[in-house]
Scaffold this motif. Structure first.
Motif, short mmCIF file in Angstrom:
data_model
loop_
_atom_site.label_atom_id
_atom_site.label_comp_id
_atom_site.label_asym_id
_atom_site.label_seq_id
_atom_site.Cartn_x
_atom_site.Cartn_y
_atom_site.Cartn_z
N GLU A 42 0.83 -1.20 0.00
CA GLU A 42 0.00 0.00 0.00
C GLU A 42 0.87 1.26 0.00
N ALA A 43 1.95 1.26 0.78
CA ALA A 43 2.86 2.41 0.82
C ALA A 43 3.54 2.60 -0.54
N VAL A 44 3.93 1.50 -1.18
CA VAL A 44 4.55 1.59 -2.51
C VAL A 44 3.59 2.30 -3.47
N ASP A 45 2.32 1.89 -3.43
CA ASP A 45 1.32 2.49 -4.32
C ASP A 45 1.07 3.96 -3.99
N GLU A 46 0.93 4.27 -2.70
CA GLU A 46 0.66 5.66 -2.29
C GLU A 46 1.81 6.59 -2.65
N LEU A 47 3.05 6.09 -2.55
CA LEU A 47 4.22 6.91 -2.88
C LEU A 47 4.57 6.87 -4.36
N ALA A 48 3.83 6.07 -5.13
CA ALA A 48 4.06 5.91 -6.57
C ALA A 48 5.53 5.52 -6.83
N LEU A 49 6.04 4.58 -6.05
CA LEU A 49 7.42 4.16 -6.20
C LEU A 49 7.56 3.25 -7.42
N ALA A 50 8.53 3.57 -8.25
CA ALA A 50 8.82 2.78 -9.44
C ALA A 50 10.29 2.95 -9.75
N VAL A 51 10.84 2.00 -10.49
CA VAL A 51 12.25 2.08 -10.87
C VAL A 51 12.51 3.41 -11.58
N GLY A 52 13.56 4.10 -11.15
CA GLY A 52 13.93 5.38 -11.74
C GLY A 52 13.40 6.59 -10.98
N ALA A 53 12.47 6.37 -10.06
CA ALA A 53 11.91 7.48 -9.29
C ALA A 53 12.91 7.96 -8.23
N ASP A 54 12.89 9.26 -7.97
CA ASP A 54 13.65 9.81 -6.85
C ASP A 54 12.95 9.42 -5.56
N ALA A 55 13.72 9.10 -4.53
CA ALA A 55 13.15 8.75 -3.24
C ALA A 55 14.18 9.02 -2.16
N TYR A 56 13.71 9.16 -0.95
CA TYR A 56 14.59 9.35 0.20
C TYR A 56 14.58 8.09 1.06
N ALA A 57 15.74 7.67 1.50
CA ALA A 57 15.85 6.65 2.54
C ALA A 57 15.95 7.42 3.84
N VAL A 58 14.96 7.26 4.70
CA VAL A 58 14.93 7.95 5.99
C VAL A 58 15.18 6.89 7.05
N ILE A 59 16.28 7.06 7.78
CA ILE A 59 16.69 6.06 8.75
C ILE A 59 16.49 6.63 10.15
N LYS A 60 15.64 5.97 10.91
CA LYS A 60 15.35 6.38 12.27
C LYS A 60 15.63 5.20 13.18
N ALA A 61 16.62 5.31 14.01
CA ALA A 61 16.99 4.20 14.89
C ALA A 61 17.28 4.71 16.29
N SER A 62 16.81 3.98 17.27
CA SER A 62 17.10 4.37 18.65
C SER A 62 18.43 3.77 19.12
N ASP A 63 18.88 2.72 18.47
CA ASP A 63 20.15 2.08 18.81
C ASP A 63 20.97 1.84 17.54
N VAL A 64 22.25 2.10 17.63
CA VAL A 64 23.16 1.79 16.54
C VAL A 64 24.25 0.92 17.10
#
Length: 69
Positions: A42-64
């Motif tokens: 559902e998130a893929v569809d809502e964000l219209a993610l497809a090969v070649g699209a610009d996107a952000y990787a957002v990394i949120k972690a409480s522990d590293v």
């Protein structure tokens, strides 16, 4: 887009593989760095993610974790 997470990296979607409910999205960040994320179909569809699209990787972690050989 406004977001509180500071670890955000812009890249290009290089692969989207949908499963029954979850998709794996691979984002090329450049310099040989690729991040893979598992998100809902559902998130893929809502964000219209497809090969070649610009996107952000957002990394949120409480522990590293850090390790050495």
């Amino acid at each position: 887009m406004k977001i509180s997470a500071r670890n955000r990296f812009k890249g290009k979607v290089i692969e989207v593989t949908k499963g029954a409910t979850t998709a794996h999205v691979r984002i090329d960040l450049g310099n040989g760095l690729i991040v893979t994320s598992s998100i809902t179909n559902e998130a893929v569809d809502e964000l219209a993610l497809a090969v070649g699209a610009d996107a952000y990787a957002v990394i949120k972690a409480s522990d590293v974790m850090v390790a050495t050989d």
